[in-house]
Write a protein that holds these residues in place. Sequence first.
Motif, PDB file in Angstrom:
ATOM      1  N   ARG A 158       0.822  -1.213   0.000  1.00 26.23           N
ATOM      2  CA  ARG A 158       0.000   0.000   0.000  1.00 26.23           C
ATOM      3  C   ARG A 158       0.858   1.267   0.000  1.00 26.23           C
ATOM      4  O   ARG A 158       0.428   2.309  -0.509  1.00 26.23           O
ATOM      5  CB  ARG A 158      -0.937   0.004   1.202  1.00 26.23           C
ATOM      6  CG  ARG A 158      -2.133  -0.912   1.038  1.00 26.23           C
ATOM      7  CD  ARG A 158      -3.270  -0.540   1.962  1.00 26.23           C
ATOM      8  NE  ARG A 158      -4.451  -1.346   1.706  1.00 26.23           N
ATOM      9  CZ  ARG A 158      -5.367  -1.063   0.791  1.00 26.23           C
ATOM     10  NH1 ARG A 158      -5.225   0.013   0.042  1.00 26.23           N
ATOM     11  NH2 ARG A 158      -6.412  -1.835   0.624  1.00 26.23           N
ATOM     12  N   ALA A 164      -7.288   4.196  -3.637  1.00 23.87           N
ATOM     13  CA  ALA A 164      -8.467   3.499  -3.124  1.00 23.87           C
ATOM     14  C   ALA A 164      -8.806   2.269  -3.956  1.00 23.87           C
ATOM     15  O   ALA A 164      -9.503   1.369  -3.488  1.00 23.87           O
ATOM     16  CB  ALA A 164      -9.670   4.448  -3.097  1.00 23.87           C
ATOM     17  N   GLU A 165      -8.324   2.231  -5.216  1.00 28.49           N
ATOM     18  CA  GLU A 165      -8.619   1.085  -6.077  1.00 28.49           C
ATOM     19  C   GLU A 165      -7.909  -0.184  -5.629  1.00 28.49           C
ATOM     20  O   GLU A 165      -8.299  -1.281  -6.052  1.00 28.49           O
ATOM     21  CB  GLU A 165      -8.225   1.397  -7.529  1.00 28.49           C
ATOM     22  CG  GLU A 165      -9.014   2.527  -8.144  1.00 28.49           C
ATOM     23  CD  GLU A 165      -8.359   3.874  -7.889  1.00 28.49           C
ATOM     24  OE1 GLU A 165      -8.758   4.862  -8.510  1.00 28.49           O
ATOM     25  OE2 GLU A 165      -7.432   3.940  -7.053  1.00 28.49           O
ATOM     26  N   GLN A 167      -7.442  -3.188  -3.709  1.00 29.98           N
ATOM     27  CA  GLN A 167      -8.361  -3.977  -2.896  1.00 29.98           C
ATOM     28  C   GLN A 167      -7.656  -5.198  -2.322  1.00 29.98           C
ATOM     29  O   GLN A 167      -6.796  -5.798  -2.979  1.00 29.98           O
ATOM     30  CB  GLN A 167      -9.561  -4.428  -3.728  1.00 29.98           C
ATOM     31  CG  GLN A 167     -10.331  -3.291  -4.366  1.00 29.98           C
ATOM     32  CD  GLN A 167     -11.118  -2.485  -3.352  1.00 29.98           C
ATOM     33  OE1 GLN A 167     -12.045  -2.983  -2.738  1.00 29.98           O
ATOM     34  NE2 GLN A 167     -10.732  -1.233  -3.187  1.00 29.98           N
ATOM     35  N   VAL A 168      -8.043  -5.571  -1.101  1.00 30.55           N
ATOM     36  CA  VAL A 168      -7.484  -6.740  -0.421  1.00 30.55           C
ATOM     37  C   VAL A 168      -8.639  -7.604   0.063  1.00 30.55           C
ATOM     38  O   VAL A 168      -9.517  -7.127   0.792  1.00 30.55           O
ATOM     39  CB  VAL A 168      -6.586  -6.344   0.765  1.00 30.55           C
ATOM     40  CG1 VAL A 168      -6.098  -7.588   1.505  1.00 30.55           C
ATOM     41  CG2 VAL A 168      -5.390  -5.518   0.295  1.00 30.55           C
ATOM     42  N   GLU A 169      -8.656  -8.847  -0.338  1.00 33.63           N
ATOM     43  CA  GLU A 169      -9.637  -9.823   0.137  1.00 33.63           C
ATOM     44  C   GLU A 169      -8.918 -10.844   1.006  1.00 33.63           C
ATOM     45  O   GLU A 169      -7.941 -11.443   0.568  1.00 33.63           O
ATOM     46  CB  GLU A 169     -10.331 -10.530  -1.030  1.00 33.63           C
ATOM     47  CG  GLU A 169     -11.197  -9.629  -1.876  1.00 33.63           C
ATOM     48  CD  GLU A 169     -11.916 -10.404  -2.964  1.00 33.63           C
ATOM     49  OE1 GLU A 169     -11.915 -11.663  -2.897  1.00 33.63           O
ATOM     50  OE2 GLU A 169     -12.471  -9.772  -3.878  1.00 33.63           O
ATOM     51  N   ILE A 184      -4.748  -9.663  -3.527  1.00 34.02           N
ATOM     52  CA  ILE A 184      -4.538  -8.235  -3.749  1.00 34.02           C
ATOM     53  C   ILE A 184      -4.691  -7.944  -5.237  1.00 34.02           C
ATOM     54  O   ILE A 184      -4.149  -8.670  -6.083  1.00 34.02           O
ATOM     55  CB  ILE A 184      -3.126  -7.810  -3.268  1.00 34.02           C
ATOM     56  CG1 ILE A 184      -2.852  -8.390  -1.882  1.00 34.02           C
ATOM     57  CG2 ILE A 184      -2.986  -6.298  -3.254  1.00 34.02           C
ATOM     58  CD1 ILE A 184      -1.396  -8.419  -1.512  1.00 34.02           C
ATOM     59  N   TYR A 185      -5.411  -6.869  -5.569  1.00 34.18           N
ATOM     60  CA  TYR A 185      -5.634  -6.509  -6.964  1.00 34.18           C
ATOM     61  C   TYR A 185      -6.078  -5.054  -7.038  1.00 34.18           C
ATOM     62  O   TYR A 185      -6.409  -4.431  -6.013  1.00 34.18           O
ATOM     63  CB  TYR A 185      -6.685  -7.419  -7.608  1.00 34.18           C
ATOM     64  CG  TYR A 185      -8.025  -7.412  -6.899  1.00 34.18           C
ATOM     65  CD1 TYR A 185      -9.032  -6.526  -7.271  1.00 34.18           C
ATOM     66  CD2 TYR A 185      -8.277  -8.277  -5.835  1.00 34.18           C
ATOM     67  CE1 TYR A 185     -10.255  -6.507  -6.609  1.00 34.18           C
ATOM     68  CE2 TYR A 185      -9.488  -8.275  -5.171  1.00 34.18           C
ATOM     69  CZ  TYR A 185     -10.474  -7.384  -5.563  1.00 34.18           C
ATOM     70  OH  TYR A 185     -11.676  -7.365  -4.898  1.00 34.18           O
ATOM     71  N   LYS A 187      -8.919  -2.738  -8.302  1.00 39.41           N
ATOM     72  CA  LYS A 187     -10.311  -2.728  -8.732  1.00 39.41           C
ATOM     73  C   LYS A 187     -10.462  -1.833  -9.948  1.00 39.41           C
ATOM     74  O   LYS A 187      -9.917  -0.742 -10.005  1.00 39.41           O
ATOM     75  CB  LYS A 187     -11.188  -2.216  -7.589  1.00 39.41           C
ATOM     76  CG  LYS A 187     -12.677  -2.239  -7.860  1.00 39.41           C
ATOM     77  CD  LYS A 187     -13.241  -3.624  -7.768  1.00 39.41           C
ATOM     78  CE  LYS A 187     -14.763  -3.608  -7.844  1.00 39.41           C
ATOM     79  NZ  LYS A 187     -15.337  -4.951  -7.788  1.00 39.41           N
ATOM     80  N   GLU A 192     -11.917  -9.688 -14.161  1.00 40.71           N
ATOM     81  CA  GLU A 192     -12.755 -10.374 -13.168  1.00 40.71           C
ATOM     82  C   GLU A 192     -12.698 -11.882 -13.303  1.00 40.71           C
ATOM     83  O   GLU A 192     -12.825 -12.605 -12.315  1.00 40.71           O
ATOM     84  CB  GLU A 192     -14.211  -9.889 -13.290  1.00 40.71           C
ATOM     85  CG  GLU A 192     -14.435  -8.446 -12.895  1.00 40.71           C
ATOM     86  CD  GLU A 192     -14.189  -8.217 -11.406  1.00 40.71           C
ATOM     87  OE1 GLU A 192     -14.270  -9.194 -10.625  1.00 40.71           O
ATOM     88  OE2 GLU A 192     -13.917  -7.061 -11.029  1.00 40.71           O
ATOM     89  N   PHE A 504     -15.451   2.265  -9.303  1.00 43.80           N
ATOM     90  CA  PHE A 504     -14.737   1.084  -8.830  1.00 43.80           C
ATOM     91  C   PHE A 504     -15.545   0.307  -7.808  1.00 43.80           C
ATOM     92  O   PHE A 504     -15.174  -0.790  -7.427  1.00 43.80           O
ATOM     93  CB  PHE A 504     -13.391   1.488  -8.238  1.00 43.80           C
ATOM     94  CG  PHE A 504     -12.449   2.059  -9.255  1.00 43.80           C
ATOM     95  CD1 PHE A 504     -11.851   1.237 -10.186  1.00 43.80           C
ATOM     96  CD2 PHE A 504     -12.202   3.413  -9.298  1.00 43.80           C
ATOM     97  CE1 PHE A 504     -10.996   1.754 -11.137  1.00 43.80           C
ATOM     98  CE2 PHE A 504     -11.341   3.938 -10.242  1.00 43.80           C
ATOM     99  CZ  PHE A 504     -10.745   3.112 -11.167  1.00 43.80           C
ATOM    100  N   TYR A 505     -16.628   0.860  -7.319  1.00 45.16           N
ATOM    101  CA  TYR A 505     -17.407   0.193  -6.278  1.00 45.16           C
ATOM    102  C   TYR A 505     -18.824  -0.122  -6.773  1.00 45.16           C
ATOM    103  O   TYR A 505     -19.714  -0.318  -5.979  1.00 45.16           O
ATOM    104  CB  TYR A 505     -17.460   1.061  -5.026  1.00 45.16           C
ATOM    105  CG  TYR A 505     -16.093   1.328  -4.483  1.00 45.16           C
ATOM    106  CD1 TYR A 505     -15.418   0.367  -3.729  1.00 45.16           C
ATOM    107  CD2 TYR A 505     -15.430   2.523  -4.749  1.00 45.16           C
ATOM    108  CE1 TYR A 505     -14.149   0.589  -3.249  1.00 45.16           C
ATOM    109  CE2 TYR A 505     -14.153   2.752  -4.271  1.00 45.16           C
ATOM    110  CZ  TYR A 505     -13.519   1.799  -3.532  1.00 45.16           C
ATOM    111  OH  TYR A 505     -12.266   2.018  -3.058  1.00 45.16           O
TER     112      TYR A 505
END
Length: 506
Positions: A158, A164-165, A167-169, A184-185, A187, A192, A504-505
Motif C-alpha cells: 500500500r 483506493a482502487e 483492494q485486499v480480500e 490483492i488486486y 479494482k 474479473e 470502482f465500487y
Amino acid sequence: MDVRRWFYRNKGEKKTDKTLAEHLEKLKKASGDFEQYVVETNHGSFVLSYYDPLIDKKTLSEQVIAPLKLAGNTNWNEAAEVIWTAESQYMQDKDRILDHLARGYIFIRRHNGENSGWLCPAKVEHEREINVPEVEFSVAGPQESFVEGLDTNLFLIRKRLPVAELQVEKMRVGTTTQTDVAIIYLKGVVNEENLQTVRQRLQDVTYDHIQDTNQLAQMIQDKTLTLFPQFVNTERPDRVAAILVEGKIAFISEGSPEAVTAPATLLEFFSSLEDYYLPWYVATFIRFLRFGAVAFSILATPIYVAVLTYHYEMIPKDLLATLVASRSNIPFPPVIEALFLEFTIELLREAGARLPSKVGQTIGIVGGIVIGQASVEAGLTSNILLIVVALAALASFTTPVYQMGNTIRILRFPFILATAFMGLIGLAVTLMFTVIHLMKLTSLGRPYLEPFFPLRLTDWKDAVLRLPFSFFKDRPQYTRPKRRFRGPQKHKRQGQKSPDIDEFYQ
C-alpha cells in the motif's frame, strides 16, 4: 479447527452441549500453556482465558488486568469501555471464541459460568525487521523485501500504491492451520475472470497445513506435471506493485516472506525490476544477455556430448587436435564425463546453499577449484568440458527469478541424455517437445508463451525488449485488463473520460 476437533474426536463422540466454561476448563487440563486467570474486584470477579505463549504480557497487565481492577464493576458495558480496543468484540459463539484464543486473543468473562464475554487482541509480535532482498537483489532501486507478517507486507504494498482502487480480500486456507491469505488486486483494472479463478481455487484448497505462499501456488496452478513455474514468486514489494498496475493478481499468506503473482508468462521470469531503473538501451542489452545465457546454460553441455559422440566432422581441424589431446586419457564416453561434472556442480551448489552463508561461499569456490582440478589430473574429465560446465552453471545464475533457475538446472539433464542416444537429432527432438509443451502450458488459463504464441507484437515492447517508457501506454493484452490504457491522455484521444472513483465500487 484442530481445537474443536480435539474436543469431539474421542471414541466417535458427537458434539455435546457443554458450556463454554466447561470447554475452557477441559482445555486447561489438556494443554499446559493455556491459562485461566481470575481477576478479583470489589463487586465480582472476571476470568481471563488465553494461551500464554501468544500473549504480550505487558498488554495483559496494563491494558486488561489493571483497568479491570480499577473498574470493579460487573456491568459489561462499563467493563467494555475500560478494556476497549479497536479490535475488541463481544462474542457468544463458542467455536469462534476458541478460534480467536488460538490467534492471540484474551477472552474475558464473568466468573458465573456464562457462555459469552469479550475478546481482546493481545498477540505478541515476534517479527524480523524489513531488510534488503536476499534472493532478488538488485543494485538499483528500492532495497526492501517482504517479511513473515501479513499486515507488514500489506503495508509495504500500500505504501507503493496509495490508491483506493487497491483492494485486499482476506480468507483462511488450511483445514487445520486456518492460515490467513490475502488476495490483492486493482479494482477496475483487474480482469474479473482471473480474479474469480484465483479466489475459487484458493477456497477449494483442502490441505490441512499451509505454511507458505509457495505451497498455495503449487496447489492452484493449472498443471502440476511440468518443470516450469506458472506463477511468479517474489520477495520484492516494488515488483508486486508494478505487476498489480498491469492488471494482474497477487496473493500472500501469513508467515510467508514471498508473494505470488498471476497470471505469468515465460518471458516474465527473465525480467528484473532493475531493468526499469536503468536506461532502456542498457536494460535491453542486459535482457538479451540473459536470454543468451539461459540458452547457453541449457544447450552447451548437450551440444558438447552430441558433437564428440556422433559429429566429429563438425569440429574445425585446429580445435579437433586440442579436443583429442584433452580426452586422450579419459576412459569414459562423453555422456558419463558430462553427467559426472554436472552432478558435481549441483552438489557444490546445493551444499553451498544449505551451509551458513559465510562458509557456503568458501565451499562453493574452493570446492569447485579443488574438485575440478583433481578430476582433470586424475583423468576423469577433460579440461575443456570443465570449462563448458562451469560456464553453463554460471550462466544459469543470470535468471532473476529463483524458481526458473531451478527449472534450467533440471532441464539440462534430459537434453544431455537425448544427445547421448541420438546426437543433434535428439537435441532437436527434445527441443521440439519442450516448445510444444510450452505452447500448451497456461497460467490461469492464459497463454504461457505469449507474446510468441499467440503472436502479439505490441507486447514485445516490454516482454522481449525494454523500450522507453513513452511506449508503455497500454497494459499487456494477455491479462485482458478492464482498463487497457495506463493514463488519461489516451482516454482523451479516444473520446473517453477517465473513470471516476465511484465506478470502482459499482
